[in-house]
Design a protein around this motif. Structure first.
Motif, short mmCIF file in Angstrom:
data_model
loop_
_atom_site.label_atom_id
_atom_site.label_comp_id
_atom_site.label_asym_id
_atom_site.label_seq_id
_atom_site.Cartn_x
_atom_site.Cartn_y
_atom_site.Cartn_z
N SER A 176 0.82 -1.21 0.00
CA SER A 176 0.00 0.00 0.00
C SER A 176 0.86 1.27 0.00
O SER A 176 0.40 2.32 -0.44
N ASP A 177 2.10 1.18 0.46
CA ASP A 177 3.04 2.30 0.39
C ASP A 177 3.74 2.21 -0.97
O ASP A 177 4.74 1.52 -1.13
N THR A 178 3.18 2.91 -1.95
CA THR A 178 3.64 2.79 -3.33
C THR A 178 5.12 3.13 -3.47
O THR A 178 5.86 2.40 -4.15
N GLU A 179 5.57 4.19 -2.87
CA GLU A 179 6.98 4.60 -2.98
C GLU A 179 7.90 3.51 -2.45
O GLU A 179 8.89 3.15 -3.09
N ARG A 180 7.57 2.97 -1.28
CA ARG A 180 8.38 1.90 -0.69
C ARG A 180 8.36 0.65 -1.58
O ARG A 180 9.38 -0.02 -1.74
N ALA A 181 7.21 0.35 -2.15
CA ALA A 181 7.09 -0.82 -3.03
C ALA A 181 7.93 -0.64 -4.29
O ALA A 181 8.62 -1.57 -4.72
N LEU A 182 7.91 0.55 -4.88
CA LEU A 182 8.70 0.81 -6.09
C LEU A 182 10.19 0.66 -5.80
O LEU A 182 10.93 0.08 -6.60
N ASP A 193 12.82 -2.41 -6.88
CA ASP A 193 13.88 -1.83 -7.71
C ASP A 193 13.33 -1.24 -9.00
O ASP A 193 13.98 -1.27 -10.03
N LEU A 194 12.12 -0.69 -8.91
CA LEU A 194 11.55 0.04 -10.04
C LEU A 194 11.90 1.52 -9.96
O LEU A 194 11.74 2.25 -10.92
N ARG A 195 12.36 1.94 -8.80
CA ARG A 195 12.78 3.33 -8.59
C ARG A 195 13.96 3.30 -7.64
O ARG A 195 13.94 2.57 -6.66
N PRO A 196 15.01 4.07 -7.92
CA PRO A 196 16.17 4.07 -7.01
C PRO A 196 15.81 4.66 -5.65
O PRO A 196 14.95 5.53 -5.54
N ALA A 197 16.46 4.16 -4.63
CA ALA A 197 16.26 4.69 -3.28
C ALA A 197 16.85 6.08 -3.20
O ALA A 197 17.87 6.38 -3.84
N PRO A 198 16.23 6.97 -2.42
CA PRO A 198 16.82 8.31 -2.26
C PRO A 198 18.14 8.22 -1.51
O PRO A 198 18.35 7.29 -0.73
N PRO A 199 19.03 9.17 -1.74
CA PRO A 199 20.30 9.16 -1.02
C PRO A 199 20.07 9.23 0.49
O PRO A 199 19.11 9.84 0.94
N LEU A 200 20.95 8.61 1.26
CA LEU A 200 20.82 8.66 2.72
C LEU A 200 20.91 10.10 3.18
O LEU A 200 21.68 10.89 2.67
N GLY A 201 20.08 10.41 4.18
CA GLY A 201 20.07 11.77 4.71
C GLY A 201 18.97 12.62 4.12
O GLY A 201 18.60 13.61 4.69
N ASP A 202 18.43 12.22 2.97
CA ASP A 202 17.30 12.96 2.40
C ASP A 202 16.02 12.43 3.01
O ASP A 202 15.89 11.27 3.32
#
Length: 104
Positions: free
Chosen positions: A84-90, A94-103
């Motif tokens: 249900s958390d679309t961003e986390r699922a993407l 690995d459909l979307r890169p993880a944001p850099p640490l600290g952001d």
């Protein structure tokens, strides 16, 4: 639609559930929506109901349900929950890169 070098790559996904619970139904619907939005025509979802085939949990080392296992493309990735958390699922698939640490 622009085709990139990996645009034809096939995605094989397994969704492990235990019966037709609300969480299992939501996980399938969310997974299907993500795939249609980001992988249209390039994915296959295999639903494995562990109430019917409990022996299949061992092969992918399933410890919680629902769990999605990305079989292809390699490497294998696992994502637990109803997606249900679309961003986390993407990011998890690995459909979307993880944001850099600290952001945030």
């Amino acid at each position: 639609m622009n085709a990139s070098s990996d645009s034809e790559e096939q995605w094989i996904l397994r969704l492990y559930i235990a019966g037709q619970t609300p969480k299992s139904i939501a996980a399938f619907a969310n997974l299907q929506a993500l795939c249609e939005a980001h992988l249209a025509g390039r994915y296959q979802i295999e639903v494995i109901d562990l109430l019917e085939q409990p022996q299949l949990a061992q092969g992918d080392q399933i410890l919680a349900i629902p769990t999605v296992v990305r079989r292809l493309p390699l490497p294998i990735r696992k994502l637990i929950g109803d997606l249900s958390d679309t961003e986390r699922a993407l990011i998890g698939l690995d459909l979307r890169p993880a944001p850099p640490l600290g952001d945030s």
